[in-house]
Write a protein that holds these residues in place. Sequence first.
Motif, PDB file in Angstrom:
ATOM      1  N   THR A   1       7.503   5.419   6.821  1.00 45.32           N
ATOM      2  CA  THR A   1       6.857   6.733   6.980  1.00 45.32           C
ATOM      3  C   THR A   1       7.141   7.386   8.332  1.00 45.32           C
ATOM      4  OG1 THR A   1       4.663   6.093   7.811  1.00 45.32           O
ATOM      5  CG2 THR A   1       4.990   6.040   5.406  1.00 45.32           C
ATOM      6  N   GLN A   2       8.000   6.785   9.167  1.00 48.92           N
ATOM      7  CA  GLN A   2       8.364   7.442  10.422  1.00 48.92           C
ATOM      8  C   GLN A   2       8.991   8.794  10.115  1.00 48.92           C
ATOM      9  OE1 GLN A   2       8.480   6.831  14.000  1.00 48.92           O
ATOM     10  NE2 GLN A   2       6.739   5.551  13.417  1.00 48.92           N
ATOM     11  N   GLY A   3       8.630   9.799  10.890  1.00 47.32           N
ATOM     12  CA  GLY A   3       9.154  11.143  10.693  1.00 47.32           C
ATOM     13  C   GLY A   3       8.233  12.046   9.898  1.00 47.32           C
ATOM     14  N   ALA A   4       7.145  11.475   9.370  1.00 48.49           N
ATOM     15  CA  ALA A   4       6.181  12.308   8.645  1.00 48.49           C
ATOM     16  C   ALA A   4       5.507  13.297   9.595  1.00 48.49           C
ATOM     17  CB  ALA A   4       5.133  11.438   7.953  1.00 48.49           C
ATOM     18  N   ARG A   5       5.394  12.927  10.858  1.00 48.31           N
ATOM     19  CA  ARG A   5       4.914  13.838  11.901  1.00 48.31           C
ATOM     20  C   ARG A   5       6.085  14.082  12.857  1.00 48.31           C
ATOM     21  NH1 ARG A   5      -0.595  14.717  12.201  1.00 48.31           N
ATOM     22  NH2 ARG A   5      -1.878  13.261  11.031  1.00 48.31           N
ATOM     23  N   GLU A   6       6.169  15.290  13.365  1.00 51.54           N
ATOM     24  CA  GLU A   6       7.280  15.647  14.252  1.00 51.54           C
ATOM     25  C   GLU A   6       7.325  14.789  15.512  1.00 51.54           C
ATOM     26  OE1 GLU A   6       7.627  19.773  15.229  1.00 51.54           O
ATOM     27  OE2 GLU A   6       7.512  20.385  13.129  1.00 51.54           O
ATOM     28  N   ASN A   7       6.170  14.320  15.969  1.00 51.14           N
ATOM     29  CA  ASN A   7       6.138  13.556  17.222  1.00 51.14           C
ATOM     30  C   ASN A   7       6.016  12.044  16.985  1.00 51.14           C
ATOM     31  OD1 ASN A   7       3.464  13.567  16.403  1.00 51.14           O
ATOM     32  ND2 ASN A   7       2.667  14.501  18.273  1.00 51.14           N
ATOM     33  N   ASP A   8       6.461  11.569  15.832  1.00 51.00           N
ATOM     34  CA  ASP A   8       6.509  10.132  15.568  1.00 51.00           C
ATOM     35  C   ASP A   8       7.525   9.456  16.480  1.00 51.00           C
ATOM     36  OD1 ASP A   8       4.617   9.773  13.571  1.00 51.00           O
ATOM     37  OD2 ASP A   8       6.046   9.893  11.925  1.00 51.00           O
ATOM     38  N   PHE A   9       7.273   8.206  16.768  1.00 46.90           N
ATOM     39  CA  PHE A   9       8.246   7.374  17.477  1.00 46.90           C
ATOM     40  C   PHE A   9       7.998   5.919  17.127  1.00 46.90           C
ATOM     41  CE2 PHE A   9       4.689   8.080  20.366  1.00 46.90           C
ATOM     42  CZ  PHE A   9       4.381   6.812  20.812  1.00 46.90           C
ATOM     43  N   ASN A  10       9.056   5.129  17.220  1.00 50.64           N
ATOM     44  CA  ASN A  10       8.948   3.694  16.967  1.00 50.64           C
ATOM     45  C   ASN A  10       9.927   2.981  17.892  1.00 50.64           C
ATOM     46  OD1 ASN A  10       8.594   1.126  16.060  1.00 50.64           O
ATOM     47  ND2 ASN A  10       9.473   1.448  14.047  1.00 50.64           N
ATOM     48  N   ASP A  11       9.402   2.546  19.022  1.00 53.04           N
ATOM     49  CA  ASP A  11      10.215   1.833  20.003  1.00 53.04           C
ATOM     50  C   ASP A  11       9.950   0.333  19.950  1.00 53.04           C
ATOM     51  OD1 ASP A  11      11.369   4.225  20.951  1.00 53.04           O
ATOM     52  OD2 ASP A  11       9.596   4.619  22.153  1.00 53.04           O
ATOM     53  N   CYS A  12       9.172  -0.102  18.975  1.00 54.90           N
ATOM     54  CA  CYS A  12       8.883  -1.530  18.786  1.00 54.90           C
ATOM     55  C   CYS A  12       9.979  -2.166  17.932  1.00 54.90           C
ATOM     56  CB  CYS A  12       7.537  -1.716  18.080  1.00 54.90           C
ATOM     57  SG  CYS A  12       6.116  -1.241  19.073  1.00 54.90           S
ATOM     58  N   VAL A  13       9.933  -3.474  17.841  1.00 54.92           N
ATOM     59  CA  VAL A  13      10.824  -4.222  16.967  1.00 54.92           C
ATOM     60  C   VAL A  13      10.172  -4.263  15.588  1.00 54.92           C
ATOM     61  CG1 VAL A  13      11.870  -6.489  16.562  1.00 54.92           C
ATOM     62  CG2 VAL A  13      11.646  -5.609  18.905  1.00 54.92           C
ATOM     63  N   GLU A  14      10.944  -3.972  14.550  1.00 60.48           N
ATOM     64  CA  GLU A  14      10.410  -3.987  13.181  1.00 60.48           C
ATOM     65  C   GLU A  14       9.728  -5.334  12.915  1.00 60.48           C
ATOM     66  OE1 GLU A  14       9.880  -2.094   9.388  1.00 60.48           O
ATOM     67  OE2 GLU A  14      10.657  -1.270  11.233  1.00 60.48           O
ATOM     68  N   GLY A  15       8.467  -5.301  12.473  1.00 62.52           N
ATOM     69  CA  GLY A  15       7.719  -6.519  12.162  1.00 62.52           C
ATOM     70  C   GLY A  15       7.028  -7.162  13.352  1.00 62.52           C
ATOM     71  N   GLU A  16       7.185  -6.579  14.527  1.00 63.19           N
ATOM     72  CA  GLU A  16       6.546  -7.112  15.742  1.00 63.19           C
ATOM     73  C   GLU A  16       5.024  -6.983  15.640  1.00 63.19           C
ATOM     74  OE1 GLU A  16       6.476  -6.060  20.547  1.00 63.19           O
ATOM     75  OE2 GLU A  16       7.689  -4.836  19.193  1.00 63.19           O
ATOM     76  N   LEU A  17       4.308  -7.998  16.103  1.00 65.95           N
ATOM     77  CA  LEU A  17       2.854  -7.895  16.177  1.00 65.95           C
ATOM     78  C   LEU A  17       2.482  -6.755  17.115  1.00 65.95           C
ATOM     79  CD1 LEU A  17       1.780 -11.637  16.540  1.00 65.95           C
ATOM     80  CD2 LEU A  17       1.432 -10.159  14.559  1.00 65.95           C
ATOM     81  N   ILE A  18       1.504  -5.944  16.699  1.00 69.87           N
ATOM     82  CA  ILE A  18       1.055  -4.825  17.524  1.00 69.87           C
ATOM     83  C   ILE A  18      -0.458  -4.844  17.651  1.00 69.87           C
ATOM     84  CG2 ILE A  18       3.055  -3.351  17.049  1.00 69.87           C
ATOM     85  CD1 ILE A  18       1.472  -1.938  14.899  1.00 69.87           C
ATOM     86  N   TRP A  19      -0.954  -4.075  18.581  1.00 74.32           N
ATOM     87  CA  TRP A  19      -2.395  -3.977  18.790  1.00 74.32           C
ATOM     88  C   TRP A  19      -2.748  -2.524  19.055  1.00 74.32           C
ATOM     89  CZ3 TRP A  19      -5.193  -4.318  23.893  1.00 74.32           C
ATOM     90  CH2 TRP A  19      -4.378  -3.988  24.971  1.00 74.32           C
ATOM     91  N   ILE A  20      -4.043  -2.249  19.083  1.00 74.22           N
ATOM     92  CA  ILE A  20      -4.541  -0.910  19.375  1.00 74.22           C
ATOM     93  C   ILE A  20      -4.866  -0.895  20.860  1.00 74.22           C
ATOM     94  CG2 ILE A  20      -6.268   0.840  18.830  1.00 74.22           C
ATOM     95  CD1 ILE A  20      -6.637  -0.720  16.108  1.00 74.22           C
TER      96      ILE A  20
END
Length: 130
Positions: free
Chosen positions: A10-29
């Motif tokens: 779903t990246q790109g659904a918003r104009e200001n989306d970004f994904n600089d993480c590694v696909e599948g990397e654990l993330i937190w809030i």
Amino acid sequence: MKLLVATSRTQGARENDFNDCVEGELIWIAPSCTEGGTSPDSACGCGRSFGGLSSHEGTTTALVADLPGFTYSDYADALRSSLADQDLPPEAADEVAMGLLAFTSGWEVGTVLERRCDWFAERLVPVPPG
């Protein structure tokens, strides 16, 4: 165990989306700065993103994933290490882990989430007519 991982879905659904993480990397809030906490569309992006535990980068999309064999101890250790690497208090790892586990328990595995400051929602992308 249900956890949040970085996803490009779903990246790109918003104009200001970004994904600089590694696909599948654990993330937190991660906590937001003052500007990011009041405007998810601020230049810093922290009010609309999740933080990678290894890369320490951000992404605007999170996937609720089931990681079989991953234990609470594994999760707390990953958080503890990430917090320490970011000069944040590693002793907060258990509290953060419990909060994230409680958060993910309310979502189905496979759900893509987006963040708008303290508001989280399933990222729905309409399918073009065809």
